[in-house]
Motif scaffolding. Structure first.
Motif, PDB file in Angstrom:
ATOM      1  N   LEU A 128       0.801  -1.219   0.000  1.00 40.20           N
ATOM      2  CA  LEU A 128       0.000   0.000   0.000  1.00 40.20           C
ATOM      3  C   LEU A 128       0.837   1.273   0.000  1.00 40.20           C
ATOM      4  CD1 LEU A 128      -2.990  -0.896   2.354  1.00 40.20           C
ATOM      5  CD2 LEU A 128      -2.840  -1.008  -0.132  1.00 40.20           C
ATOM      6  N   ASN A 129       2.162   1.135   0.071  1.00 42.28           N
ATOM      7  CA  ASN A 129       3.044   2.301  -0.032  1.00 42.28           C
ATOM      8  C   ASN A 129       3.765   2.351  -1.367  1.00 42.28           C
ATOM      9  OD1 ASN A 129       2.555   3.371   2.622  1.00 42.28           O
ATOM     10  ND2 ASN A 129       3.768   1.667   3.437  1.00 42.28           N
ATOM     11  N   GLY A 130       3.501   1.372  -2.233  1.00 41.56           N
ATOM     12  CA  GLY A 130       4.093   1.372  -3.558  1.00 41.56           C
ATOM     13  C   GLY A 130       5.350   0.538  -3.695  1.00 41.56           C
ATOM     14  N   SER A 131       5.757  -0.158  -2.631  1.00 36.11           N
ATOM     15  CA  SER A 131       6.957  -0.986  -2.709  1.00 36.11           C
ATOM     16  C   SER A 131       6.646  -2.305  -3.404  1.00 36.11           C
ATOM     17  CB  SER A 131       7.506  -1.266  -1.308  1.00 36.11           C
ATOM     18  OG  SER A 131       7.878  -0.068  -0.672  1.00 36.11           O
ATOM     19  N   ALA A 132       7.510  -2.681  -4.360  1.00 38.98           N
ATOM     20  CA  ALA A 132       7.324  -3.949  -5.063  1.00 38.98           C
ATOM     21  C   ALA A 132       7.610  -5.104  -4.112  1.00 38.98           C
ATOM     22  CB  ALA A 132       8.240  -4.011  -6.270  1.00 38.98           C
ATOM     23  N   LEU A 133       6.716  -6.100  -4.101  1.00 37.93           N
ATOM     24  CA  LEU A 133       6.865  -7.246  -3.216  1.00 37.93           C
ATOM     25  C   LEU A 133       7.360  -8.478  -3.972  1.00 37.93           C
ATOM     26  CD1 LEU A 133       3.580  -6.775  -1.150  1.00 37.93           C
ATOM     27  CD2 LEU A 133       5.910  -6.109  -0.498  1.00 37.93           C
ATOM     28  N   TYR A 134       6.625  -8.878  -4.991  1.00 39.47           N
ATOM     29  CA  TYR A 134       7.007 -10.033  -5.797  1.00 39.47           C
ATOM     30  C   TYR A 134       6.166 -10.002  -7.065  1.00 39.47           C
ATOM     31  CZ  TYR A 134       2.750 -11.967  -3.668  1.00 39.47           C
ATOM     32  OH  TYR A 134       1.464 -12.158  -3.242  1.00 39.47           O
ATOM     33  N   ASP A 135       6.445 -10.885  -7.991  1.00 38.49           N
ATOM     34  CA  ASP A 135       5.627 -11.001  -9.190  1.00 38.49           C
ATOM     35  C   ASP A 135       5.571 -12.458  -9.605  1.00 38.49           C
ATOM     36  OD1 ASP A 135       7.760 -11.586 -11.342  1.00 38.49           O
ATOM     37  OD2 ASP A 135       8.525  -9.732 -10.442  1.00 38.49           O
ATOM     38  N   PHE A 136       4.604 -12.779 -10.434  1.00 39.43           N
ATOM     39  CA  PHE A 136       4.477 -14.142 -10.955  1.00 39.43           C
ATOM     40  C   PHE A 136       3.792 -14.072 -12.317  1.00 39.43           C
ATOM     41  CE2 PHE A 136       1.009 -13.199  -8.062  1.00 39.43           C
ATOM     42  CZ  PHE A 136      -0.142 -13.612  -8.720  1.00 39.43           C
ATOM     43  N   PRO A 137       3.992 -15.089 -13.171  1.00 44.28           N
ATOM     44  CA  PRO A 137       3.485 -15.025 -14.546  1.00 44.28           C
ATOM     45  C   PRO A 137       1.963 -15.052 -14.608  1.00 44.28           C
ATOM     46  CG  PRO A 137       5.165 -16.744 -14.304  1.00 44.28           C
ATOM     47  CD  PRO A 137       4.784 -16.315 -12.926  1.00 44.28           C
TER      48      PRO A 137
END
Length: 384
Positions: A128-137
């Motif tokens: 909620l502060n805009g920090s990237a956490l992780y991603d997945f396809p």
């Protein structure tokens, strides 16, 4: 038409109906049924260049603005696609949250205090502060162009494709499973049938209307309904959001008046998963409105105005005689869809002459900004 319903609108353009006025909820002049006029306005953000304004981008063909929004527990989150951020209204506080991992983001949702934003081929999780956490396809063989919407459905991350296939994500592994495949039978017929998991709902909408499945629960289905201008082969429609019970009876409707729209968001109808309430995002010249509309069985139609617009575009000799049901093509929807996908994925090379322009020619940005001899996808740019 705008990217809002990319493949669907290409399909509609090739299957424009000509027919008698479609059946619609009873109209009553004491209720406008409008999603802005007959609604509670929860949040307004003016358009402009300042930090406290929403981003708009003027274009000759399709203006751009926010593409999606989410409502959760009374908090409102607008995907400010032009400025690559989320405008968050949390109680009395308004915050501006940067979005990373997507250029001009179109699809996003909120789940467990995290934003899930669709990138080129991935889902990006952001706090909620805009920090990237992780991603997945994204699901196998799915790209951002196949995505109709992502949404929070009963605290599960769901993705709906333009083909109405719903996938659910396991957030612990990043793996997707197909949840269900929605089928809509009887397009442009008096009754359209929506086949849901374990249920079949027959909806009487009229022959010049097309149903767009949005979401369903155990006891009702939410759809968008496009009503086309009768007997004129142009894309002029009125859009209503409607709720039906599982017996096909209308629970309520709200009309989206796009005559006053500055741009058409990709997602302008959403459901708060915590309450089940339906909200709309309306793009107007002065800014963005998030509203909670009244869902009535009565509303005032704008079809007369739309018909007048269509009649100014199409000469009398080009108009078709009203019929109960007809189309301007014998092609099947699957054929039209395949052709539109081939056009979207067509590969071609930009050469210097494509970028020259002229006194009466404005070269589109995706061509003028491309490097010479670079590869571009889509319908080739043509002169004339």
């Amino acid at each position: 038409m705008k990217r809002i319903l990319s493949i669907m609108f290409v399909t509609i353009m090739a299957l424009v109906v000509i027919g008698s006025a479609g059946a619609r909820p009873e109209m009553h002049k004491s209720y406008s049924g409008d999603a802005l006029e007959d609604a509670e306005v929860l949040f307004f953000v003016p358009a402009g260049d300042g930090d406290d304004s929403v981003g708009y981008m003027e274009d000759e063909e399709n203006n751009a603005g926010p593409e999606s929004f989410a409502v959760s527990n009374g908090n409102i989150y607008i995907l400010d696609s032009v400025k690559n951020r989320v405008i968050a209204k949390e109680g009395d506080e308004t915050r501006y949250i940067p979005v990373k991992g997507a250029e001009h983001p179109v699809h996003f949702t909120l789940l467990d205090n995290r934003f899930y934003v669709v990138g080129a081929d991935r889902i990006n999780a952001i706090d909620l502060n805009g920090s990237a956490l992780y991603d997945f396809p994204l699901p196998s063989d799915i790209t951002e162009f196949n995505v109709f919407r992502v949404y929070n459905n009963r605290n599960e991350l769901c993705l709906l494709t333009h083909d109405l296939v719903c996938y659910k994500a396991d957030l612990s592994t990043g793996e997707w499973t197909m949840a269900y495949d929605i089928d809509v039978d009887g397009e442009f017929e008096q009754t359209e049938t929506i086949v849901l998991p374990g249920a079949k709902v027959d909806i009487d909408i009229g022959t010049t209307c097309l149903v767009q499945y949005l979401q369903h629960s155990e006891d009702e289905v939410i759809v968008g309904v496009y009503e086309f201008v009768p007997y004129l082969p142009v894309i002029e429609t009125e859009y209503t959001v409607r709720k039906y019970n599982m017996q096909g009876q209308l629970v309520g409707a709200s009309v989206i008046n796009n005559l006053e729209a500055y741009s058409l968001p990709n997602t302008f109808v959403n459901v708060d998963p915590s309450t089940g309430n339906i909200y709309t995002m309306l793009s107007r010249e002065d800014g963005i409105y998030i509203t909670k509309p009244n869902f009535r069985t009565e509303y005032v139609s704008h079809m007369e105005e739309l018909t007048e617009i269509a009649e100014r575009i199409v000469s009398e000799s080009e108009r078709n005689t009203p019929m109960r049901f007809s189309t301007v093509t014998n092609n099947k929807r699957s054929t039209v869809k395949n052709r539109s996908e081939l056009a979207r994925d067509h590969e071609w090379t930009v050469i210097p002459r494509n970028k020259q322009g002229g006194t009466h020619i404005t070269v589109p940005g995706y061509v003028s900004q491309a490097e010479d001899n670079s590869t571009v996808y889509g319908i080739p740019y043509c002169w004339g």
